[in-house]
Structure formats: C-alpha cells, structure tokens
Design a protein around this motif. Structure first.
Motif, short mmCIF file in Angstrom:
data_model
loop_
_atom_site.label_atom_id
_atom_site.label_comp_id
_atom_site.label_asym_id
_atom_site.label_seq_id
_atom_site.Cartn_x
_atom_site.Cartn_y
_atom_site.Cartn_z
N LEU A 158 6.90 1.83 5.95
CA LEU A 158 5.96 0.85 5.40
C LEU A 158 6.19 -0.51 6.04
N THR A 160 4.35 -4.28 5.75
CA THR A 160 3.28 -5.15 5.27
C THR A 160 2.96 -6.24 6.29
N ILE A 186 6.31 9.78 4.11
CA ILE A 186 4.88 9.85 4.42
C ILE A 186 4.03 9.66 3.17
N SER A 188 1.33 8.42 1.00
CA SER A 188 0.06 7.83 1.44
C SER A 188 -0.19 6.48 0.78
N THR A 189 0.32 6.29 -0.43
CA THR A 189 0.06 5.03 -1.14
C THR A 189 1.36 4.40 -1.65
N TYR A 190 1.25 3.15 -2.04
CA TYR A 190 2.38 2.33 -2.47
C TYR A 190 1.93 1.58 -3.73
N GLN A 192 1.77 -0.78 -6.70
CA GLN A 192 2.39 -2.09 -6.86
C GLN A 192 1.57 -2.90 -7.85
N LYS A 193 2.22 -3.36 -8.93
CA LYS A 193 1.55 -4.19 -9.93
C LYS A 193 0.21 -3.61 -10.38
N MET A 195 -1.73 -1.78 -8.84
CA MET A 195 -2.68 -1.52 -7.76
C MET A 195 -2.17 -0.38 -6.90
N ILE A 196 -3.09 0.26 -6.20
CA ILE A 196 -2.71 1.27 -5.22
C ILE A 196 -2.89 0.66 -3.84
N LEU A 197 -1.77 0.41 -3.17
CA LEU A 197 -1.80 -0.22 -1.85
C LEU A 197 -1.47 0.84 -0.78
N PRO A 198 -1.77 0.55 0.48
CA PRO A 198 -1.47 1.53 1.53
C PRO A 198 0.05 1.78 1.64
N GLY A 199 0.43 3.04 1.70
CA GLY A 199 1.84 3.40 1.78
C GLY A 199 2.32 3.62 3.21
N GLY A 201 2.98 6.25 4.77
CA GLY A 201 2.27 7.33 5.43
C GLY A 201 0.96 6.89 6.05
N SER A 202 0.31 5.92 5.43
CA SER A 202 -0.99 5.50 5.96
C SER A 202 -0.83 4.58 7.17
#
Lengths: 298, 298
Positions: A158, A160, A186, A188-190, A192-193, A195-199, A201-202
C-alpha cells in the motif's frame, strides 16, 4: 456449522482448546482510531490465562516497531516480537526464501516506510519507496529511469503517495524478467474511518497488469506468512486459533493453516455472509465482538 | 497467411480493394516525437487517389481538437472530424448509449483534459479530472469525499497525474452500484520515447480491482467504437482497411469489424509475432512501414 459464542460455558470450552491466539488488528482490536469495547480486558484476561498472543497484520505501511506505538496509543502494551506484519513477512521472504545473489541484492520499493524499515532490519538495501524525489511529476528526464542494475526484486504494498512517477519506474524494473516481484499483501481495499479506500492489492494490480506479471503475495491468507510465524514463535498449530474480521483473508489464513478460527463481526462481515458459505468454509466460531470473551466470562 | 507488401503490383492490388483507410497514429504515423519516413507522402498519395482517411486513436489524454495540433506539428493537415479518439468515443457512448437520466447526468473523470473537453463538447458536465485540488495529498478531510449525488458515471482513462487522492475518490463513486463505469480504453501500456510506460488499462485496473467492477471499454478493439465511427462517417466496412501497429488492439479491431487489416512493423510487433498466430488471426497484409506504400509505387 459455525458456532456463535453466547454463554460463559461456550467461551470456556472455546478457550480450553487453544494455547495460542493470532489476532488480526484493524476491525478486531480497533476500528480506525477507536479501540473496540472490552478489548483491553479481553487481552489482559487471555494473558492471565497463560495464552500466547501474536498480532498478525497485512498493513505494510508500518514496521513492527512503529506498530507497537500504535498499540500504545490504544492503551495496549505489546512487544515488536509479538507483531507480525506483511512488510516484515516480505523482508523475511526475500532474506530466507528468495535469497537474492550479491550482485542483485537491492530492492525497489513501491510502498511506504514500513517496508523500508523492515528491509533495513534484515540488512537489505532499498531504493524508491518514500524518496521524496518520486513525489515530483514524472517526466522522461526522471533520474530514476537510469535503472540500478543491482536491483534484484520489487516489493510492492500500500502506498498513499502512489503516483505515475512511482508506477512508471516500478514498471521499468518489472519489465526485467530476472527481477523478482513480491507483494506485501493483495487486499483489494483498505477500510479506514468508515470508508473503503484502495488497498495494497489495487496499487499492485496496476503494475501487475502493465507488466503482465503476478507477484508472490506474502500477507494473509498466504501460508508462507503462517510458516514464517510458526518458525519464529514455535507453537502447535492444532492448539492455536486465528481471530479476524475477514472471511477471505483472516479466516482462510487460519483454516488453510489447520488452526481454529474465530470471526468477529466488528469489521466488514455479517452473519448472512457466514451462512452463505459451505459448512467447510465457515469459521469454527463467531462472536459479535472480541470483547464478548471477557463479558461472557463475568 | 499474412501477405507482405513488397512490390508495386502488390501495393496496387492492395489499394484497389479499399476506399477507406482507418489509421492508428502512434507507431504508424509517428513514433513519439518523430514522424516516420514517407508518411506525409503516403497520406498525400492516398488522398490524391480519392481514399477517405480516418485517424483512430486510443489516446484519451487529448481531445480531437488538441489532436489536430499534434498532426500539424508533424506537418500533417487533418480535420477534427477525421479524428476519432477514445475520449470522444466515451463521450459519444455516454450521450447516445448509456443516456444518463437528468438527475444523474454528471460524470466523474479519472483522466486528463481530453476527456473533459470531449464531454463538454457533447454537453455533459464533468467533475474531478484535471482539478488541481486533487493534486493535493489525500486525507480523510478531502472535500471531494462529499460525493455529488448527481454523478451518474465514472469515465477512466490514462492519467499521468494519478495519485491516491484521485484513486480514492473514484473508488467512492464506483462503490455506488448505480454509477456506470466506462473506460476510454484498456491498453495495459503506453509506449513513449522508446519506453514502456503504464497505460490507461493499468490505471483503470487499480480502481476496477478495488471496486470489484469491470468497465465498459470504449477504445479499440471494442466494436462499440467501430460502430460509432461507421455511424459518423458512413462507409462500407468491406471496402475499408484498418492500419495499425498492434495485433491485439488495432488488428483485432479491424478483423472483428470485418475490415481488411494492414500491420506495420514500426511499432511493437515483429514478423515472428505474426507467424506465431493462427492463420485466421493474422493480419491480411503487413509492411515494414506505412511509407512503403509510397516508395513501392514509385
């Protein structure tokens, strides 16, 4: 059929089967910046019963040392040795399994400082990563386009700070077939607070697609990570239980390793999702939250 | 078996079969910043023979209007109407096929100004894209996290300003199942100045993987693009030939559309790659370069 922990007797019977507990962190112990109810009490209780605790996270942005500080913020005292992160797992994989030759011993990092710090800990030199010159906009004059011939592997996780500059240079290394390709994990998502953020894997998928390559993935549910944990901690897998909030990473990780499994519903899963699975793929146990272990025993 | 154009007679016989020629641009007309040999002469010759010329590009970073300026720089005079880019194709698709309802008529863009300009041309309001506030580092305080409920579609393409901020916000829109997901094209790489850089497809793959969604792809080899070109230009596909430098996009695009196909070897393919294909998948014709048409006719 998955069994829900709802009574004192059920919890006592559950605990009696295991000496070692592996915990996923986010979604199990805390959610974003908030510790979950009765987690401190539950961990204290398990320690008082002589259980061994190991914290297993796919988060590669922090090293184990940095992660202990995160635990401290939540009022949880753990040692770096009790933590097993995917950045550390990747460094261990490179050191002990991939074994880069001396002339190709450097690693290009697409990811954050956790990976750089863990590589340094095992004595591997890294490039890229958090280097601020990579924050600059990419041009075909980028100094990083002069590839280092001593780079023998790419570790991606990951990031950012991901941008076209980092993706473009990472791709140049991956276009060399003799450069190994390792993913910290891998997911796919992360989350956080809320929310679903890109992980990780993405981010990794982007350079995997561009290069036409598939990485070796080190994080959960990959059993290379389990073997590394067992090698370091030396416990009986039959007397160990994996506690997590994700069916496709945590629960699969435990099941594939032959451990017991406890799913907590404080993360992204629901009872319906458990029951939608074949019996053999369901976690052995589930609970609304980890703190139920403490509460039900009172 | 693919036939190589090597003599005057072969070129004359080739040209007699077609009234319309569709050209890929980069790798066929020019390579990076250099025009390829005898391209000006070949296009002039074709025009003098009364052939219709259409320029078809998956490059979504420029609008058709901006693209005419690129042609001018190479000494080629073409009109915006003769150009068909994937940004335009995506705008046309949204306008004529997807037909967003009035209350969901805005589009979130992950990509560059070409997409924004083409959307404006067809009267669609866009958000995101080249907005400089998205160049800022992502935080959970990002103003873009207040999603616009009128967004009914995401268009994603190549974006050299891609960063975690843009990926994270794009993902938030894609997590809404009623928001449509359109890719300008899915080329995995973007050859530039002799380098292989990440293409539109590798940016799009990132948000596709995170969201678990697959976009509708508008660029070559998707036949939606062919139908849009035919609708605009009205030609007989049997009397048209697609000229390109890529087997898996240009040649597939022409073959699937029932057009003739000419592969030029000034881009990424080789004779060996042609011969490695089944006869039915080979281009009908190939040539070392497009300029051979002019040179062989002398």
């Amino acid at each position: 059929m998955s069994q829900k922990l709802t009574t004192k007797q059920e919890v006592e019977q559950f605990l009696s089967q295991y000496d070692t507990f592996l915990f996923d962190c986010d979604g199990v112990l805390w959610l974003g910046t908030h510790i979950l109810p009765k987690v401190v009490e539950t961990l204290t209780l398990l320690r008082s019963l002589g259980k061994k605790l190991i914290f297993v996270t796919n988060n590669s942005t922090k090293s184990r040392r940095e992660y202990t500080q995160k635990f401290e913020k939540f009022g949880l005292t753990v040692t770096a040795e009790e933590i097993f992160g995917s950045a550390f797992a990747s460094a261990v994989y490179l050191k002990n399994v991939a074994k880069l030759p001396k002339e190709k011993s450097k690693v290009w990092v697409l990811g954050q400082s956790g990976i750089e710090e863990e590589l340094a800990e095992v004595g591997i030199e890294s490039l890229g990563g958090s280097n601020q010159a990579l924050d600059e906009e990419f041009t075909t004059e980028s100094p990083f386009l002069k590839l280092d011939p001593e780079v023998g592997a790419v570790i991606a996780g990951l990031d950012t700070k991901v941008n076209y500059h980092r993706l473009a240079i990472t791709l140049q290394y991956l276009l060399q077939p003799d450069v190994k390709f390792i993913a910290t994990n891998i997911d796919s998502t992360y989350p956080q607070k809320g929310m679903i953020l890109p992980g990780a894997g993405s981010i990794i998928e982007s350079v995997a697609f561009a290069s036409g390559r598939t990485p070796v993935a080190c994080g959960k549910p990959n059993q290379a990570m389990m073997e590394a944990i067992v090698a370091q901690h030396g416990f009986d897998k039959k007397r160990a239980c994996m506690v997590g909030d994700r069916l496709n990473t945590d629960m699969k990780f435990g099941r594939d390793g032959g451990l017991g499994t406890l799913l907590v519903l404080t993360g992204i899963e629901t009872v319906d999702k458990i029951h939608a699975l074949e019996a053999s793929e369901q976690p052995l146990y589930f609970a609304d939250k980890l703190g139920d272990i403490f509460e039900l025993l009172q």
